[in-house]
Scaffold this motif. Structure first.
Motif, PDB file in Angstrom:
ATOM      1  N   CYS A 125       0.811  -1.220   0.000  1.00 23.89           N
ATOM      2  CA  CYS A 125       0.000   0.000   0.000  1.00 23.89           C
ATOM      3  C   CYS A 125       0.844   1.270   0.000  1.00 23.89           C
ATOM      4  O   CYS A 125       0.407   2.323  -0.474  1.00 23.89           O
ATOM      5  N   TYR A 171     -12.196   8.329  -6.208  1.00 18.31           N
ATOM      6  CA  TYR A 171     -10.909   7.715  -6.524  1.00 18.31           C
ATOM      7  C   TYR A 171     -11.153   6.247  -6.860  1.00 18.31           C
ATOM      8  O   TYR A 171     -11.792   5.520  -6.093  1.00 18.31           O
ATOM      9  N   VAL A 206      -4.265   4.409  -9.747  1.00 20.58           N
ATOM     10  CA  VAL A 206      -5.413   4.971  -9.035  1.00 20.58           C
ATOM     11  C   VAL A 206      -5.620   6.385  -9.553  1.00 20.58           C
ATOM     12  O   VAL A 206      -4.671   7.175  -9.629  1.00 20.58           O
ATOM     13  N   LYS A 216      -0.239   3.320  -6.724  1.00 23.92           N
ATOM     14  CA  LYS A 216      -0.945   4.324  -5.926  1.00 23.92           C
ATOM     15  C   LYS A 216      -0.196   5.636  -5.822  1.00 23.92           C
ATOM     16  O   LYS A 216      -0.801   6.701  -5.718  1.00 23.92           O
ATOM     17  N   THR A 251      -1.506   8.799  -3.835  1.00 21.28           N
ATOM     18  CA  THR A 251      -2.970   8.820  -3.796  1.00 21.28           C
ATOM     19  C   THR A 251      -3.511   9.175  -2.420  1.00 21.28           C
ATOM     20  O   THR A 251      -4.393  10.032  -2.285  1.00 21.28           O
ATOM     21  N   TYR A 252      -3.006   8.513  -1.382  1.00 26.11           N
ATOM     22  CA  TYR A 252      -3.551   8.740  -0.047  1.00 26.11           C
ATOM     23  C   TYR A 252      -3.288  10.165   0.432  1.00 26.11           C
ATOM     24  O   TYR A 252      -4.116  10.764   1.137  1.00 26.11           O
ATOM     25  N   TYR A 298     -13.678   6.582  -2.020  1.00 26.20           N
ATOM     26  CA  TYR A 298     -12.548   5.762  -2.458  1.00 26.20           C
ATOM     27  C   TYR A 298     -13.045   4.341  -2.692  1.00 26.20           C
ATOM     28  O   TYR A 298     -13.601   3.706  -1.798  1.00 26.20           O
ATOM     29  N   GLY A 331     -11.789   0.607  -3.779  1.00 26.37           N
ATOM     30  CA  GLY A 331     -10.575  -0.188  -3.944  1.00 26.37           C
ATOM     31  C   GLY A 331     -10.706  -1.552  -3.309  1.00 26.37           C
ATOM     32  O   GLY A 331     -11.795  -1.963  -2.865  1.00 26.37           O
ATOM     33  N   ASP A 349      -6.625  -1.923   0.383  1.00 30.08           N
ATOM     34  CA  ASP A 349      -6.507  -0.504   0.044  1.00 30.08           C
ATOM     35  C   ASP A 349      -7.333   0.354   0.992  1.00 30.08           C
ATOM     36  O   ASP A 349      -6.888   1.413   1.451  1.00 30.08           O
TER      37      ASP A 349
END
Length: 381
Positions: free
Chosen positions: A17, A109, A122, A144, A147-148, A163, A165, A169
């Motif tokens: 992740c 997302y 993503v 990713k 992304t976060y 989100y 996923g 995720d």
């Protein structure tokens, strides 16, 4: 080795992740590709201060968490317009939810292909016209990046975020974000993910064979039916590749060559999402809720999930039970067993690539099964 960092974790306890890398206060962790094409953390021992922050945000560190399996309601459903329905993997509920969410001012997302279809990423979508990019199952792990961090920035600006996923995720995102009343999440029923490098090599092999650049690609075309998904690739308006997913090299790689953590997934019983979405496998063709173009299964876990399901346009919903969905989806609660030739496939793939790995690992019975599947799908047309 620092004993309070992700340096101590094995490959079967890392879902890739990237939480550890983006959370490290000393920038001591980076994500590197291994020979199989999966990302894993590398810890710089000189920079690491053994603070343990990377361990705290790891989605596989769930020992102190309480299992969350709350179920408020369940549904089956599908788009009532053929154009939308056929363009999705199952019934299209993720698209319907996303469309409603964006129309209400939110941001979605989800996972999309890069422009050349060789990478899976993503993507942030805030316009309904861009939602088709998020449609369809991708099977290989998505990149990713930041992304976060982008989700955190959107939330900090007071925006609503949905989100969508895989379970790991969603758990990873919620470990990183903590709680936010504007964050909505939907997890997909997951069998596991294969290597991004496998996907790239598969697409490149199609282009090499045809001599043409791919301009559209899907793993789950439904021309042969929902239960017989086909991989299709187009070059311009011309179909350049068309083969059953289950009888393709990519299909064989998917069932043989998953990330090691997928055989040890700890995110199935620790549900943290507002919704669980997937195919309604096991639904009888005689059932009034059945549709030959695909049916979505929806499990609602929270009040946020209730609100996400409250205003879907052009979507037919029917009631369902958790047991019905569970009976057709064993991956809701259990992992696939690791194939006996997983290590061999990975080693050959790392050294000589996808075709060599499939040639050396596929047995005659696999090839015969693939041929039978092709014949059955033709007969069923």
């Amino acid at each position: 080795m620092k004993t309070n960092s992700v340096a101590i974790k094995g490959k079967d306890s890392c879902c890739g992740c990237g939480n550890c890398a983006i959370s490290c206060p000393k920038n001591a962790v980076r994500m590197d590709l291994d020979g199989e094409g999966f990302e894993y953390p590398t810890v710089d021992e000189d920079l690491c201060v053994n603070c343990g922050k990377c361990i705290k945000v790891c989605p596989f560190e769930l020992a102190k968490d309480e299992p969350c399996s709350n179920v408020i309601s369940c549904y089956s459903g599908f788009y009532n317009t053929d154009k939308e329905h056929l363009s999705t993997s199952s019934g299209g509920v993720a698209t319907a939810i996303s469309k409603s969410f964006i129309k209400s001012g939110g941001i979605v997302y989800g996972v999309a292909y890069a422009d050349d279809y060789k990478s899976i990423i993503v993507k942030r979508v805030d316009d309904v016209k861009d939602l088709p990019q998020l449609k369809g199952s991708k099977y290989a792990q998505a990149y990713k990046g930041d992304t976060y961090l982008a989700v955190k920035l959107d939330l900090a600006e007071g925006k609503k975020v949905l989100y969508i996923g895989l379970p790991c995720d969603v758990v990873a995102l919620k470990k990183f974000i903590k709680e936010d009343h504007n964050l909505y999440t939907a997890e997909l029923i997951c069998s596991g993910i294969t290597s991004p490098s496998m996907h790239r090599q598969f697409v490149e092999q199609i282009e090499k064979t045809t001599g043409k650049k791919i301009t559209y690609f899907t793993y789950r075309n439904k021309d042969k039916g929902w239960h017989w998904p086909s991989i299709q690739a187009f070059s311009g308006g011309t179909l350049s590749y068309n083969k059953l997913l289950s009888a393709s090299l990519a299909g064989y790689a998917f069932k043989t060559f998953m990330r090691y953590s997928c055989y040890n997934c700890q995110c199935k019983v620790y549900n943290k999402a507002d919704l669980t979405l997937g195919d309604f496998w096991g639904l009888s063709k005689r059932d009034l809720r059945y549709n030959s173009n695909g049916v979505s299964a929806i499990i609602v876990h929270s009040e946020k999930g209730v609100s996400l399901m409250s205003s879907l346009d052009d979507f037919i919903l029917h009631g369902a039970t958790f047991e019905e969905i569970k009976n057709g989806n064993p991956r809701l609660y259990s992992c696939l067993a690791k194939p006996i030739n997983r290590e061999k496939f990975g080693n050959v793939f790392a050294e000589r690539g996808l075709i060599a790995a499939c040639d050396e690992c596929r047995m005659w019975k696999d090839k015969i099964k693939d041929l039978v599947k092709e014949l059955i799908s033709i007969i069923n047309l």
